[in-house]
Design an enzyme around this catalytic site. Structure first.
Site: not given
Length: 630
Positions: A67, A176
């Site tokens: 991603h 994250c």
């Protein structure tokens, strides 16, 4: 927004042809590009690869979620790909990946897009979703399955449930760096496992859209412990005085049951907020105990030392390309540029390796007040020829000395708080660390002298045994007194006209970095991303006879790496003696092979065999890395 508004028929590829990680990424990007979702295909790939450099997005269970959030994306989108045979995606569990969801988020992705992407990440934690995707034969089946599990009100339902939660509920925070995938996958893994275990849990997610399901002061006060699965900064001061389990976000995905059990048992160190006082006397870093704490402090030193090893080592290797003596103004080979880069790499970058190692170990233990004493102790270790082992001693010594100083002065009147970090800690820390290092580490030079006398006493009566010993000595402390004793003995033998010992010494010094380079190449799952990158540079350091390239590996895992390198180097040294190889040049690696006396191909073979022995032993002894996500 529904997930199926981002994942459509034209972004589903059920028969991926790729057989490698990069090929999968290229194929998925092509699907996005053909669907008109990208502004700049090349820039988007750079964003994907940049995220992969931080840590693999192969989360295990056969899933990978590459991603990126970048301006190269025209329209937020998801592309799904499936590989029937599986692809080696460097997943956390070391298994092939079969299901791939590539997430393309715009730089200014709105809240509805981010919420849909987060729901997809969490959805993949359900085994029935993964099984359904593996069985799907058409794009319609994939969309139907996703639609059946897509719950836009899921987060609101959890909030409602949390408000009526019982006292003593386990709390968790996940986060994250990109805040798109791993944050929510860790949250869902924890929630699913807690439900299975019959445990009440609330999870705060710190994603791209900000913190959601935020923990309240009342909940924190009542909780037995807090799990923080994060690779980016979260608000920790609110947990002051509570048992806190701090782990990478990947552990939230891979080890939810273990974390929950620890939280229930309060099997966690008490967290002390850094900002409780301005003197830096309390640090969350000190919460680690036992081997985990030792390893954490050690890795803080190694990771900060690594750029000096790599940068300095490669510069030295480049200087040799101009000639083995090209940096010496008195040599006919002299080249000004070679002298400059050799000076930068050897006399400056390499000089800082041991002090930086010690300084950052001490800083990990005692926070900023430990840094200066650690650096000074490390520099004394370097000047006293104690090598990286002396640096390790200096780092831990300085760190715990400063911790002790903080404890002794903990009850000083508050008016003196400002003096602690600027006067008391550095003055006493540097003095006490330096004093102990002066008497403890510098006498290692006597060990160095004794080793040289012992080697001289061996003579050449048994060349193979001598080669075995010299080779092993080059690898045991990699720049410390044992290594220097062997190297000095080799120089003395060259001056005496005996070139055999130094051939064994150079072979023994080349094996550690080369062996570890081979190990990181052929046993990739046994090393972190950072270690694999360092392993690649070890090829260049190894062929250039820069043994220090193996120091980061030896420092982070000495019980496995040092015996492996010592055995491999001993084999190489013994073989060079058996092959009757001589070497009149004191340094240079492959750049001095043209002056080797004897069969140069047998010399290469000896080094190669020793390197393979080291690689095989390391590969056998080390355990697979369980967590690489960052």
């Amino acid at each position: 927004m529904k997930i199926t508004e981002l994942l459509t028929k034209d972004t589903i590829q059920l028969n991926l042809k790729a057989h490698s990680k990069e090929a999968v990424i290229d194929e998925l990007i092509d699907v996005l590009d053909k669907a008109g979702k990208l502004n700049d295909k090349k820039a988007f790939k750079q964003g994907i690869l940049k995220r992969e450099e931080e840590s693999t997005t192969g989360i295990g269970e056969g899933i990978a979620i590459p991603h990126a959030k970048t301006a190269a994306v025209k329209t937020p989108a998801i592309v799904f790909g499936k590989s029937e045979n599986g692809v080696d995606y460097e997943s956390l569990d070391g298994q092939p990946a079969y299901l791939f969801f590539m997430i393309a988020a715009t730089e200014g992705a709105n809240q509805t897009h981010l919420e849909a992407l987060s729901r997809l990440s969490g959805m993949l934690m359900h085994p029935e979703v993964r099984e359904g995707l593996m069985q799907a034969k058409s794009a319609d089946e994939v969309l139907s399955l996703i639609e059946s599990f897509d719950r836009e009100d899921e987060e609101e339902q959890q909030k409602t449930a949390s408000s009526s939660a019982s006292k003593g509920k386990i709390l968790a925070v996940t986060a994250c760096p990109t805040g798109i995938a791993h944050t929510y996958m860790a949250a869902d893994a924890l929630k699913l496992k807690a439900k299975e275990m019959g445990i009440d849990i609330k999870v705060e997610t710190n994603g791209s859209g900000g913190a959601k399901n935020v923990l309240t002061p009342e909940e924190i006060a009542e909780a037995p412990a807090i799990i923080v699965a994060a690779d980016t900064k979260v608000d920790m001061d609110r947990f002051d005085g509570k048992p806190v389990i701090e782990v990478p976000v990947a552990d939230g995905i891979r080890r939810p049951e273990e974390l929950i059990e620890k939280a229930i048992k309060k099997d966690a160190p008490i967290y002390h907020a850094k900002n409780r006082k301005n003197d830096g006397s309390d640090s969350g870093k000190n919460s680690s105990k036992g081997w985990a704490g030792f390893y954490k402090h050690l890795m803080n030193g190694v990771s900060n030392m690594l750029p000096f090893v790599v940068g300095g080592g490669i510069l030295i290797a480049i200087s040799f390309m101009f000639g083995i003596h090209s940096a010496d103004p008195k040599s006919p080979e002299y080249n000004k540029f070679a002298e400059i880069i050799n000076t930068i790499g050897g006399q400056n970058a390499f000089m800082l390796i041991v002090p930086v190692l010690a300084g950052f170990i001490a800083m990990s233990i005692a926070d900023r007040p430990g840094f200066a004493p650690g650096m000074v102790g490390g520099l004394m270790a370097y000047n006293g020829h104690a090598g990286f082992l002396g640096g390790l001693i200096a780092g831990f010594l300085a760190g715990y000395i400063v911790v002790g100083i903080k404890y002794v002065f903990r009850n000083l009147p508050q008016v003196f708080d400002g003096l602690k970090p600027v006067l008391i800690y550095p003055l006493l820390g540097v003095f006490l660390t330096g004093l102990i290092m002066y008497f403890l580490v510098e006498p290692l030079s006597d060990v160095n002298t004794g080793l040289q006398h012992w080697l001289n006493g061996l003579g050449t009566g048994n060349l193979i045994i001598l080669g075995l010993i010299l080779g092993a000595m080059m690898a045991i402390d990699m720049g410390g007194p044992i290594n220097k004793a062997a190297y000095t003995f080799g120089l003395a033998m060259i001056e005496a006209g005996n070139f055999y010992p130094h051939a064994a010494i150079m072979a023994g010094g080349m094996v550690p970095p080369l062996g570890l380079a081979l190990a990181t190449t052929f046993f990739r799952n046994k090393f972190t991303d950072q270690e694999r990158k360092a392993g690649f540079t070890c090829y260049f350091m190894g062929i250039s006879f820069i043994t220090e390239g193996a120091i980061p590996f030896a420092a982070s895992d000495p019980l496995r790496v040092i015996p492996a390198t010592a055995i491999g180097s001993a084999v190489a040294g013994a073989l060079t003696m058996a092959f009757h190889i001589g070497l009149p040049a004191p340094h240079g690696g492959i750049f001095v092979f043209p002056v080797v006396q004897g069969n140069v191909f047998l010399y290469i073979l000896a080094i190669l065999i020793g390197s393979i022995v080291t690689a095989l032993i390391v590969g056998f002894l080390k355990k697979p890395v369980k967590s690489q996500t960052k």
